[in-house]
Enzyme design. Structure first.
Site, short mmCIF file in Angstrom:
data_model
loop_
_atom_site.label_atom_id
_atom_site.label_comp_id
_atom_site.label_asym_id
_atom_site.label_seq_id
_atom_site.Cartn_x
_atom_site.Cartn_y
_atom_site.Cartn_z
N SER A 210 0.83 -1.20 0.00
CA SER A 210 0.00 0.00 0.00
C SER A 210 0.87 1.25 0.00
O SER A 210 0.48 2.28 -0.57
CB SER A 210 -0.95 0.00 1.20
OG SER A 210 -0.23 -0.02 2.42
N GLU A 211 2.04 1.19 0.61
CA GLU A 211 3.00 2.31 0.58
C GLU A 211 4.43 1.78 0.51
O GLU A 211 4.75 0.76 1.12
CB GLU A 211 2.88 3.19 1.83
CG GLU A 211 1.51 3.75 2.09
CD GLU A 211 1.14 4.92 1.21
OE1 GLU A 211 2.02 5.43 0.48
OE2 GLU A 211 -0.04 5.32 1.26
#
Length: 270
Positions: A43-44
């Site tokens: 996600s990051e």
């Protein structure tokens, strides 16, 4: 260059929220960073490089697989954990990260290894009416809705059981005007004060759910502090992986505290 994968807001592997951490020696091209983040598929992915100027020690940037973001809590925790674990920063020394849009963020590590991050508070204000289609997209009734300066919706639902049942219509949720949708309810047990889930279909692939979201707790901390009359609280993000976030409201700042675990340490060759 060295590349790590760290589970943030986790006390054991394969829980919490995984983030890639790329330890740069010099500035990197943003298009290249975006391609690396797309390859990592977390996600990051955080990109960290040392700076020797002003009030910061490192520059920090965050990329999802599709875009750069202005603030990310779990990838900040992962970046700090990586710097401490690799010996780049001594254990007792604070780390000051310079960011593009969120100012200087400071992270400290205590003797137990827990990390505390000093972030800006983003309290929600009542949104008035519930956005059209929101309840239908979530598949459960909505009690109240707020919105903060990050354009996140803070959605109160009836109880923890309802929150855990959510299986959103991701396409419909993406039509809602919001960066992300933070769904929250009071916790049913005594171990936590509140529970939450976070969905961001415009920036996250797949089911659009982020396992544990530090930036969401910048809104949840003032939201629940007002309700419960206490500035120190414990939240549980009730995703499949799950994670605990300890929050302490300090005026217009929030201190987010949790643990992190390294699950991969290697070399990026491109």
């Amino acid at each position: 260059m060295r590349m790590l994968v760290v589970d943030a807001f986790a006390d054991r592997p394969f829980t919490g929220n995984p983030a890639g951490v790329c330890l740069l020696a010099d500035a990197a091209d943003p298009e290249w960073m975006q391609r690396v983040a797309a390859e990592m598929k977390h996600s990051e992915t955080a990109f960290v490089r040392p700076v020797a100027e002003g009030d910061a020690d490192y520059e920090l940037r965050w990329f999802t697989p599709v875009t750069e973001v202005a603030l990310c809590g779990h990838a900040t925790m992962a970046a700090a954990h990586a710097l401490y674990e690799t010996g780049a920063v001594a254990s007792g020394r604070p780390i000051r990260f310079r960011t593009l849009e969120s100012g200087v963020l400071t992270v400290t590590r205590d003797e137990t290894g827990r990390l505390s991050m000093d972030f800006p508070a983003c309290p929600p204000e009542p949104a008035g009416t519930v956005p059209e289609g929101l309840a239908e997209a979530l598949g459960i009734p909505v009690v109240a809705v707020g919105r903060n300066v990050q354009n996140d919706l803070i959605v109160d639902v009836e109880d923890e059981s309802a929150l855990r049942r959510i299986a959103p219509d991701v396409r419909a949720l993406a039509e809602i005007d919001a960066r992300g949708v933070i769904v929250t309810a009071a916790a049913e047990g005594r171990e936590h004060d509140f529970v939450s889930r976070f969905f961001a279909p415009r920036v996250l692939p797949g089911d659009a759910e982020d396992p544990v979201t530090g930036s969401a707790h910048c809104a949840l901390a003032p939201h629940w502090a007002r309700r419960l009359g206490r500035d120190t609280l414990t939240g549980r993000q009730a995703s499949a992986r799950g994670g605990d976030v300890h929050v302490a409201l300090r005026g217009d700042r929030v201190v987010l505290t949790g643990a992190a675990v390294t699950v991969l340490d290697g070399e990026l060759r491109v």
